[in-house]
Design a protein around this motif. Structure first.
Motif, PDB file in Angstrom:
ATOM      1  N   LEU A   1      11.914  57.873  49.216  1.00 53.64           N
ATOM      2  CA  LEU A   1      11.425  58.846  48.251  1.00 53.64           C
ATOM      3  C   LEU A   1      12.385  60.021  48.249  1.00 53.64           C
ATOM      4  O   LEU A   1      12.533  60.707  49.264  1.00 53.64           O
ATOM      5  CB  LEU A   1      10.017  59.323  48.624  1.00 53.64           C
ATOM      6  CG  LEU A   1       9.467  60.510  47.831  1.00 53.64           C
ATOM      7  CD1 LEU A   1       9.242  60.126  46.376  1.00 53.64           C
ATOM      8  CD2 LEU A   1       8.179  61.020  48.469  1.00 53.64           C
TER       9      LEU A   1
ATOM     10  N   LEU B   1       4.238  63.822  42.329  1.00 49.91           N
ATOM     11  CA  LEU B   1       4.047  62.573  43.076  1.00 49.91           C
ATOM     12  C   LEU B   1       3.162  61.583  42.327  1.00 49.91           C
ATOM     13  O   LEU B   1       3.429  60.378  42.332  1.00 49.91           O
ATOM     14  CB  LEU B   1       3.463  62.882  44.448  1.00 49.91           C
ATOM     15  CG  LEU B   1       4.427  63.673  45.344  1.00 49.91           C
ATOM     16  CD1 LEU B   1       3.684  64.303  46.501  1.00 49.91           C
ATOM     17  CD2 LEU B   1       5.541  62.775  45.838  1.00 49.91           C
TER      18      LEU B   1
ATOM     19  N   GLY C   1      11.374  60.134  53.340  1.00 48.58           N
ATOM     20  CA  GLY C   1      11.474  61.225  52.378  1.00 48.58           C
ATOM     21  C   GLY C   1      12.766  61.990  52.531  1.00 48.58           C
ATOM     22  O   GLY C   1      13.160  62.340  53.642  1.00 48.58           O
TER      23      GLY C   1
ATOM     24  N   LEU D   1      12.053  68.298  48.784  1.00 47.95           N
ATOM     25  CA  LEU D   1      11.168  67.967  49.898  1.00 47.95           C
ATOM     26  C   LEU D   1      11.503  68.797  51.131  1.00 47.95           C
ATOM     27  O   LEU D   1      10.610  69.231  51.863  1.00 47.95           O
ATOM     28  CB  LEU D   1      11.279  66.480  50.239  1.00 47.95           C
ATOM     29  CG  LEU D   1      10.414  65.510  49.444  1.00 47.95           C
ATOM     30  CD1 LEU D   1      10.657  64.087  49.910  1.00 47.95           C
ATOM     31  CD2 LEU D   1       8.939  65.851  49.561  1.00 47.95           C
TER      32      LEU D   1
ATOM     33  N   ARG E   1       5.624  68.089  50.834  1.00 45.69           N
ATOM     34  CA  ARG E   1       5.572  67.123  51.941  1.00 45.69           C
ATOM     35  C   ARG E   1       4.126  66.782  52.302  1.00 45.69           C
ATOM     36  O   ARG E   1       3.796  65.624  52.592  1.00 45.69           O
ATOM     37  CB  ARG E   1       6.317  67.669  53.164  1.00 45.69           C
ATOM     38  CG  ARG E   1       7.806  67.868  52.927  1.00 45.69           C
ATOM     39  CD  ARG E   1       8.576  68.027  54.236  1.00 45.69           C
ATOM     40  NE  ARG E   1       8.174  69.181  55.014  1.00 45.69           N
ATOM     41  CZ  ARG E   1       8.649  70.399  54.865  1.00 45.69           C
ATOM     42  NH1 ARG E   1       9.562  70.642  53.906  1.00 45.69           N
ATOM     43  NH2 ARG E   1       8.247  71.396  55.636  1.00 45.69           N
TER      44      ARG E   1
ATOM     45  N   VAL F   1       2.867  64.335  49.784  1.00 46.77           N
ATOM     46  CA  VAL F   1       3.439  63.002  50.006  1.00 46.77           C
ATOM     47  C   VAL F   1       2.588  62.232  51.009  1.00 46.77           C
ATOM     48  O   VAL F   1       2.259  61.051  50.814  1.00 46.77           O
ATOM     49  CB  VAL F   1       4.896  63.115  50.517  1.00 46.77           C
ATOM     50  CG1 VAL F   1       5.390  61.767  51.044  1.00 46.77           C
ATOM     51  CG2 VAL F   1       5.811  63.610  49.411  1.00 46.77           C
TER      52      VAL F   1
END
Length: 463
Positions: free
Chosen positions: A263, A394, A416, A421, A428, A431
């Motif tokens: 990601l 996201l 990630g 990020l 984060r 995520v």
């Protein structure tokens, strides 16, 4: 004696250079600078161009920050950069080397970036069908050149070579009178068949495309040439790899197993995993599909949900708030405001506000613009809005590549990476809520490191 690989990434908003020690494969030196190269063109809000002179000036400044004694021990140079975009220059006169051991841009166009929106849906639908699995979108190099052929033919007459910004740097370093391009960058231009590694020359010629501008395709991992002069202390005749895609290099730096999904959220956002070694892409474009297949290394492919909306959405939100505060007579810098927004949203652990953040549309759905829904008096604070915006980035990605798709592919971990990020704790946190898989954040993972690692693994370094 200790030796190094120089990895350089010419990104959308910044240039980064790293020195990778060849034995340990660790980064010993690194420097990043913003390019601040965007050109504001009032005549067309859809045009997205950057000042080439400023980009190269930033590259030189970045190199100046690296220790010269270590640069003198660089064994090879690798470059990656923003894909899709196109830059034009004149063969044999694309730069000026008169400033000691660095070059400046000369006889080049401005960089027309991947964010360019001048190719309308009607224009794109008028183009011939490519012999490729890659759909053509606005901001893709071949589409941009076809647009110029129709609307600005006199502009193209001034140039003899075209490539991405990082292809240009490679050409100048090696003193090439042409542009060599890897399939990673060629596929990002459109009208390129990744199975045969050939341009759709006949199709393009039939559409009036100036095919003499097409770069020469070489394999990813090829040697483009050698430095034609000393460059910031790096000796002349140092091997230079053909430029690679920033996305592929970012993945290379952090995908340690085929069961990883990566990601990446920087200016834009991508979610990707490796396809099986025997995978072959579809024989024709699938413009409505939200998943693309990017050429990777050694004839393999990555399945990619490539969103146009990532950290740029958050930057736009901050810019909007900065403009509002200025109108109210209060001055706050973007960086200060960004930190305050993160602080506010950290204390707001969840929200029922919903933001669809697609302010730029998506390549598979260009008319799907942003929306805010489920608004109530209780969720209008900056904390609510910022967290909803992060979650929206996201949710948009996972709508393009659902979690079920990852599970079916055997993905066991999310890695990630990316500047957005690394900088944004709220992002984060979201995520970890979205993905029911272990998540590992690699804040130092990036394209400059990836291209250096890739070159370190390639045998031509010993030539």
């Amino acid at each position: 004696m200790t030796s190094y690989i120089l990895g350089v990434d010419v990104g959308t908003t910044s240039v980064k250079a790293v020195l990778l020690e060849t034995t340990s494969r660790t980064v010993e030196e690194s420097h990043t600078l913003p390019t601040k190269s965007d050109i504001n063109d009032d005549s067309s809000l859809k045009a997205k161009e950057q000042d080439t002179t400023r980009i190269i000036h930033t590259l030189n400044r970045c190199m100046d920050h690296l220790p010269r004694d270590k640069l003198q021990r660089v064994r090879s140079i690798g470059l990656s950069g923003q894909m899709h975009g196109v830059l034009f220059w004149k063969a044999n006169s694309g730069c000026d080397w008169s400033n000691r051991d660095s070059f400046s841009a000369k006889d080049t166009s401005q960089l027309i970036t991947w964010q360019d929106g001048r190719c309308s849906s009607n224009f794109l639908s008028s183009l011939p069908k490519p012999d490729s699995h890659v759909s053509v979108a606005t901001g893709f190099g071949c589409a941009t050149i076809l647009w110029c052929t129709k609307h600005r033919p006199e502009f193209l007459e001034d140039f003899t070579v075209a490539g991405t910004i990082h292809d240009y740097v490679v050409s100048m370093l090696c003193g090439l009178d042409k542009c060599v391009m890897t399939p990673q960058n060629a596929a990002s231009w459109g009208f390129f068949n990744t199975s045969t590694n050939q341009w759709n020359s006949d199709i393009l010629k039939g559409a009036g495309f100036p095919v003499h501008l097409l770069p020469q395709c070489v394999s990813s991992g090829s040697l483009a040439g050698q430095t034609c002069r000393d460059w910031h202390g790096i000796p002349a005749h140092t091997p230079v790899g053909a430029a690679l895609g920033d996305f592929q290099c970012s993945v290379y730096s952090c995908m340690s197993a085929r069961t990883d999904a990566v990601l990446n959220i920087s200016t834009s956002a991508q979610l990707t995993f490796a396809m099986p070694a025997d995978f072959k892409p579809p024989g024709a474009p699938q413009p409505a599909s939200s998943i693309s297949y990017f050429p990777y290394f050694d004839a393999s492919y990555l399945a990619v949900a490539a969103s146009l909306n990532g950290g740029n959405v958050l930057a736009t939100f901050v810019g909007m708030l900065t403009a509002w505060t200025e109108e109210l007579g209060v001055e706050l810098s973007d960086s200060c405001l960004y930190e305050k927004l993160i602080h506010c949203s950290l204390s707001q652990e969840s929200t029922d506000l919903r933001v669809s953040p697609t302010i730029l549309g998506e390549r598979h759905h260009p008319l799907c613009l942003a929306q805010v829904t489920n608004i109530s008096p209780s969720n209008l604070s900056l904390g609510h809005v910022t967290r909803a915006l992060c979650r929206g980035v996201l949710d948009n990605l996972t709508s393009m590549m659902p979690v079920e798709c990852l599970r079916e592919a055997g993905v066991r971990r999310i890695v990630g990476s990316g500047s957005a990020l690394a900088r944004n704790k709220v992002l984060r946190q979201e995520v970890e809520k979205v993905f029911p898989l272990p998540v590992e954040f690699g804040q130092s993972v990036d394209s400059a490191v990836g291209v250096a690692m890739f070159l370190c693994d390639r045998s031509f370094l010993n030539q």
